[in-house]
Design a protein around this motif. Structure first.
Motif, PDB file in Angstrom:
ATOM      1  N   LEU A 101      -2.097  12.174  -4.810  1.00  0.00           N
ATOM      2  CA  LEU A 101      -2.682  13.503  -4.940  1.00  0.00           C
ATOM      3  C   LEU A 101      -3.154  14.099  -3.618  1.00  0.00           C
ATOM      4  O   LEU A 101      -3.451  15.284  -3.551  1.00  0.00           O
ATOM      5  N   THR A 102      -3.251  13.278  -2.593  1.00  0.00           N
ATOM      6  CA  THR A 102      -3.762  13.735  -1.305  1.00  0.00           C
ATOM      7  C   THR A 102      -2.673  13.603  -0.246  1.00  0.00           C
ATOM      8  O   THR A 102      -1.758  12.798  -0.382  1.00  0.00           O
ATOM      9  N   PRO A 103      -2.758  14.392   0.831  1.00  0.00           N
ATOM     10  CA  PRO A 103      -1.722  14.335   1.867  1.00  0.00           C
ATOM     11  C   PRO A 103      -1.738  13.001   2.625  1.00  0.00           C
ATOM     12  O   PRO A 103      -2.772  12.354   2.729  1.00  0.00           O
ATOM     13  N   ALA A 104      -0.565  12.644   3.156  1.00  0.00           N
ATOM     14  CA  ALA A 104      -0.435  11.438   3.975  1.00  0.00           C
ATOM     15  C   ALA A 104      -1.156  11.679   5.302  1.00  0.00           C
ATOM     16  O   ALA A 104      -1.379  12.818   5.680  1.00  0.00           O
ATOM     17  N   PRO A 105      -1.500  10.638   6.004  1.00  0.00           N
ATOM     18  CA  PRO A 105      -1.315   9.225   5.686  1.00  0.00           C
ATOM     19  C   PRO A 105      -2.432   8.704   4.789  1.00  0.00           C
ATOM     20  O   PRO A 105      -3.476   9.332   4.642  1.00  0.00           O
TER      21      PRO A 105
ATOM     22  N   THR B  25       0.806  -1.226   0.000  1.00  0.00           N
ATOM     23  CA  THR B  25       0.000   0.000   0.000  1.00  0.00           C
ATOM     24  C   THR B  25       0.839   1.275   0.000  1.00  0.00           C
ATOM     25  O   THR B  25       0.285   2.356   0.206  1.00  0.00           O
ATOM     26  N   GLU B  26       2.111   1.191  -0.264  1.00  0.00           N
ATOM     27  CA  GLU B  26       2.913   2.388  -0.515  1.00  0.00           C
ATOM     28  C   GLU B  26       2.800   2.658  -2.012  1.00  0.00           C
ATOM     29  O   GLU B  26       3.550   2.121  -2.823  1.00  0.00           O
ATOM     30  N   TRP B  27       1.828   3.476  -2.370  1.00  0.00           N
ATOM     31  CA  TRP B  27       1.418   3.643  -3.764  1.00  0.00           C
ATOM     32  C   TRP B  27       2.554   4.037  -4.700  1.00  0.00           C
ATOM     33  O   TRP B  27       2.641   3.477  -5.803  1.00  0.00           O
ATOM     34  N   PRO B  28       3.452   4.951  -4.351  1.00  0.00           N
ATOM     35  CA  PRO B  28       4.535   5.290  -5.288  1.00  0.00           C
ATOM     36  C   PRO B  28       5.419   4.095  -5.661  1.00  0.00           C
ATOM     37  O   PRO B  28       5.958   4.043  -6.762  1.00  0.00           O
ATOM     38  N   ARG B  29       5.538   3.114  -4.757  1.00  0.00           N
ATOM     39  CA  ARG B  29       6.343   1.920  -5.053  1.00  0.00           C
ATOM     40  C   ARG B  29       5.760   1.113  -6.218  1.00  0.00           C
ATOM     41  O   ARG B  29       6.474   0.376  -6.879  1.00  0.00           O
TER      42      ARG B  29
END
Length: 146
Positions: free
Chosen positions: A39-43, A22-26
């Motif tokens: 597009l949205t802030p973490a978490p 679930t670490e989308w950039p990975r």
């Protein structure tokens, strides 16, 4: 529309498995020619939106997604994440489930409902094979790399 399910038993804890999946950039590193932008802030949680851009230069397409259910594994309970695909080209949904079985092994179930706009149902068998290969390779890569 094609529907398929991938299952894996990684040698990782449910928490680490969840983190890796679930670490989308990975995901951009696991899918060829793809970059993922959150597009949205973490978490991450319900309402998180991100776009997977697949292509080379100006030739490509965006696959915008939104997390509609976010329940990380905790206290022995399974984790479940549901994504809605809301693009002009790719539509459908995905579910990522991470659980620990009675033997203590971590189990992943990735379910996908996928539709490519303007692609006739005649091509569903080909889409099914291609999607299983791409998503299977992506899941394996995400689980392999810390």
């Amino acid at each position: 529309m094609v529907t398929f399910c991938l299952e894996r038993t990684p040698p990782l804890s449910p928490g680490e498995t969840w983190r890796r999946l679930t670490e989308w950039p990975r995901h951009g590193g696991a899918v060829p020619l793809t970059r993922v932008t959150v597009l949205t802030p973490a978490p991450t949680g319900a309402g998180t939106r991100f776009v997977a851009r697949t292509g080379l230069g100006p030739l490509g397409f965006d696959d915008p997604m939104e997390v509609t259910l976010w329940r990380p594994p905790a206290g022995g309970e399974p984790g479940l994440c549901r994504l809605e695909k809301r693009g002009r080209v790719i539509l459908g949904r995905a579910e990522i489930e991470v659980r620990q079985d009675p033997g203590g092994r971590t189990r992943v179930r990735w379910r996908e409902e996928l539709r490519v706009r303007f692609l006739p149902a005649l091509f569903d068998p080909l889409l099914d094979r291609a999607a299983r290969a791409v998503f299977g390779r992506a899941v394996d890569g995400l689980l392999r790399r810390p």
